[in-house]
Scaffold this motif. Structure first.
Motif, PDB file in Angstrom:
ATOM      1  N   ALA A  44     119.301  40.401  88.853  1.00  0.00           N
ATOM      2  CA  ALA A  44     117.998  40.346  89.514  1.00  0.00           C
ATOM      3  C   ALA A  44     117.909  39.240  90.557  1.00  0.00           C
ATOM      4  N   TYR A  45     119.009  38.948  91.245  1.00  0.00           N
ATOM      5  CA  TYR A  45     118.945  37.969  92.326  1.00  0.00           C
ATOM      6  C   TYR A  45     118.604  38.650  93.649  1.00  0.00           C
ATOM      7  N   ASN A  46     119.120  39.846  93.843  1.00  0.00           N
ATOM      8  CA  ASN A  46     118.852  40.623  95.046  1.00  0.00           C
ATOM      9  C   ASN A  46     118.764  42.090  94.677  1.00  0.00           C
ATOM     10  N   ALA A  47     118.085  42.856  95.512  1.00  0.00           N
ATOM     11  CA  ALA A  47     118.008  44.293  95.242  1.00  0.00           C
ATOM     12  C   ALA A  47     117.767  45.061  96.532  1.00  0.00           C
ATOM     13  N   SER A  48     118.615  46.030  96.781  1.00  0.00           N
ATOM     14  CA  SER A  48     118.442  46.995  97.856  1.00  0.00           C
ATOM     15  C   SER A  48     118.599  48.371  97.221  1.00  0.00           C
ATOM     16  N   PRO A  49     118.224  49.439  97.906  1.00  0.00           N
ATOM     17  CA  PRO A  49     118.403  50.770  97.314  1.00  0.00           C
ATOM     18  C   PRO A  49     119.832  51.045  96.863  1.00  0.00           C
ATOM     19  N   ASP A  50     120.805  50.626  97.649  1.00  0.00           N
ATOM     20  CA  ASP A  50     122.198  50.876  97.270  1.00  0.00           C
ATOM     21  C   ASP A  50     122.611  50.058  96.050  1.00  0.00           C
ATOM     22  N   SER A  51     122.223  48.787  96.016  1.00  0.00           N
ATOM     23  CA  SER A  51     122.642  47.946  94.894  1.00  0.00           C
ATOM     24  C   SER A  51     121.939  48.343  93.604  1.00  0.00           C
ATOM     25  N   VAL A  52     120.684  48.779  93.690  1.00  0.00           N
ATOM     26  CA  VAL A  52     119.990  49.234  92.485  1.00  0.00           C
ATOM     27  C   VAL A  52     120.636  50.514  91.964  1.00  0.00           C
ATOM     28  N   SER A  99     125.316  45.067 104.115  1.00  0.00           N
ATOM     29  CA  SER A  99     124.016  45.167 103.464  1.00  0.00           C
ATOM     30  C   SER A  99     124.080  44.754 102.004  1.00  0.00           C
ATOM     31  N   ASN A 100     125.225  44.936 101.383  1.00  0.00           N
ATOM     32  CA  ASN A 100     125.424  44.550  99.982  1.00  0.00           C
ATOM     33  C   ASN A 100     126.811  43.944  99.818  1.00  0.00           C
ATOM     34  N   GLY A 101     126.947  43.070  98.828  1.00  0.00           N
ATOM     35  CA  GLY A 101     128.266  42.606  98.430  1.00  0.00           C
ATOM     36  C   GLY A 101     128.787  41.361  99.106  1.00  0.00           C
ATOM     37  N   LYS A 102     128.009  40.777 100.038  1.00  0.00           N
ATOM     38  CA  LYS A 102     128.519  39.624 100.797  1.00  0.00           C
ATOM     39  C   LYS A 102     128.865  38.447  99.887  1.00  0.00           C
ATOM     40  N   THR A 103     127.922  38.089  99.018  1.00  0.00           N
ATOM     41  CA  THR A 103     128.131  36.904  98.187  1.00  0.00           C
ATOM     42  C   THR A 103     129.253  37.118  97.186  1.00  0.00           C
TER      43      THR A 103
END
Length: 466
Positions: free
Chosen positions: A339-347, A116-120
């Motif tokens: 500010a390229y992507n945002a999910s609850p965990d990444s914020v 969900s986060n961190g792929k790139t």
């Protein structure tokens, strides 16, 4: 791309070559779906999209040097054309065939990365590690969907030894299709969170979708799983592959401890087997430690020198454009543009980093926009972020856009604040409100989904241009 004749491409894609006299023409250029990226010798796939139709840009592709067109209908053009029933399916067939041929005739190893986060960020770290040793192909940016991932795979040639495939999804079955194309030797699952939750129907739907990375791995493959995420760790029960874990858990095969975050980067102690060494990442944020561990896990399982791999990671300057990018802005202000992507965990991770790196006696400022694609969870998750801002004692909150208003409302309801949260409609309003008040020592985090456009506000505050 590897050398293929027009006839071979027609056969692989199950299409019809309109100009049979051109069957023997050999293509070695890139494969593109954007006519602006076409260069002499490229193969252009004219795909129908939600916004426009690639068939409208065939002439532009030819003008830029396209040597072959793959389309869903016959088009009048001066170069050979392969007509297929479905352009996306044809693209997938071509990518699968190319990967299989290079694997059969070379030393190619393939790793798939999802989460969900961190792929790139993980992909970029792993690309740095592998490129230090041998020819490596990994996607630029976030080319991780049903079109972008195959395009990335088609960048390989006969000399490629490592292929890194980032696999994203907005719904069930999409990762499984990408796995079927790339056939990874190693599959990495980073985290299960609420990113794109609207397309999965909730966290358990997300878990099932991410598990597609490892369910079809062969017994000769390796599933690399986050030991600190119970939903990811539980995927060990649905794969036939050998399971390897990473995390802060003392039971993880690749471990991190003694994590410290500052404005100059993130440090931790890395341990695997008999190896124990400090790692000093230039990349900002505690959450990037897990991404580094994932990259090191792949390196270790592929028999690479872990000490050398860690040294390479220490030289990576940033995770990616607009991802925790730190700038020393005019006037002694620090800007973190994430500010390229945002999910609850990444914020939440970015806000925690903001609190950690703001020096005592100075002001922390969070400029937040919408977290997109959360569906029915949007209100509750924006509310949770607003309350977290207060609990982390962030000095100033500016919320941009109606879609993110619940962040502002929740911060006000959390109490103990008086004017620290402000809601504005536009990016220009946010800039005009914030810029005159910035002073030396302030640390400003700008965070939103790409669709909210706050990455451009971050650049403006930092005094940089694209």
């Amino acid at each position: 791309m590897i050398a293929l004749s027009a006839a071979e491409i027609a056969s692989i894609t199950e299409g019809v070559l309109v100009e049979e006299a051109q069957a023997g023409i050999v293509l070695t250029g890139s494969v593109e779906t954007d006519s602006r990226l076409v260069t002499p010798g490229s193969v252009f796939f004219a795909l129908r999209g939600e916004v426009t139709d690639g068939h409208l840009f065939v002439d532009a592709a030819v003008s830029n040097g396209a040597a072959l067109i793959v389309a869903e209908r016959d088009v009048e053009t001066s170069v050979p054309t392969v007509v297929v029933d479905d352009g996306v399916v044809a693209l997938s067939r071509l990518a699968a065939a190319v990967v299989e041929r290079v694997r059969r005739h070379g030393r190619l190893k393939v790793v798939g990365i999802t989460g969900s986060n961190g792929k790139t960020s993980t992909k970029n770290m792993l690309r740095a590690v592998l490129s230090d040793l041998a020819p490596t192909v990994a996607p630029q940016g976030s080319f991780n969907n049903h079109v972008g991932a195959p395009i990335s795979m088609l960048r390989i040639d006969d000399d490629t030894e490592y292929l890194v495939v980032e696999m994203g999804a907005a719904g069930p079955g999409e990762i499984a299709r990408l796995v079927d194309i790339a056939r990874p030797d190693t599959g990495v699952v980073l985290k299960v969170g609420l990113a794109h939750a609207g397309g999965f129907g909730g966290i358990e739907g997300t878990r099932a979708a991410k598990a597609e990375m490892v369910t079809d791995l062969p017994t000769t493959g390796t599933a690399i799983l986050n030991a600190d995420d119970d939903r990811v760790a539980g995927m060990a029960s649905v794969t036939a592959a050998r399971v390897v874990t990473f995390g802060q858990s003392p039971t993880a095969d690749y471990r991190a401890s003694e994590i410290e975050v500052s404005a100059t980067g993130t440090t931790f102690t890395f341990a695997h087997g008999d190896l124990r060494r400090p790692v000093a990442l230039r990349i900002l944020g505690e959450h990037h430690v897990m991404n580094a561990l994932a990259a090191l896990s792949v390196a270790g399982e592929w028999g690479l020198d872990l000490d050398r791999a860690a040294t390479v990671l220490e030289g990576v300057a940033r995770a990616e454009r607009w991802r925790m990018e730190l700038f020393d802005a005019p006037g002694g202000v620090t800007v973190v543009n994430d500010a390229y992507n945002a999910s609850p965990d990444s914020v939440a991770a970015a806000l925690k980093t903001l609190a950690q790196i703001t020096p005592s006696g100075h002001r922390s400022v969070a400029v937040l926009g919408e977290m997109a694609e959360l569906g029915e969870f949007a209100r509750d998750e924006h509310d949770r972020i607003g309350r977290l801002v207060v609990r982390l004692n962030i000095g100033q909150l500016i919320v941009v856009g109606h879609a993110a208003r619940h962040i502002h409302m929740a911060a006000g309801l959390e109490g103990s604040w008086d004017g620290e949260s402000l809601l504005v409609d536009t990016i220009d309003e946010a800039y005009d409100l914030l810029h005159p008040t910035l002073r030396a020592g302030d640390v400003v985090l700008v965070k939103s989904s790409k669709s909210a456009g706050l990455r451009f506000l971050g650049d403006r505050l930092a005094g940089v241009s694209e």
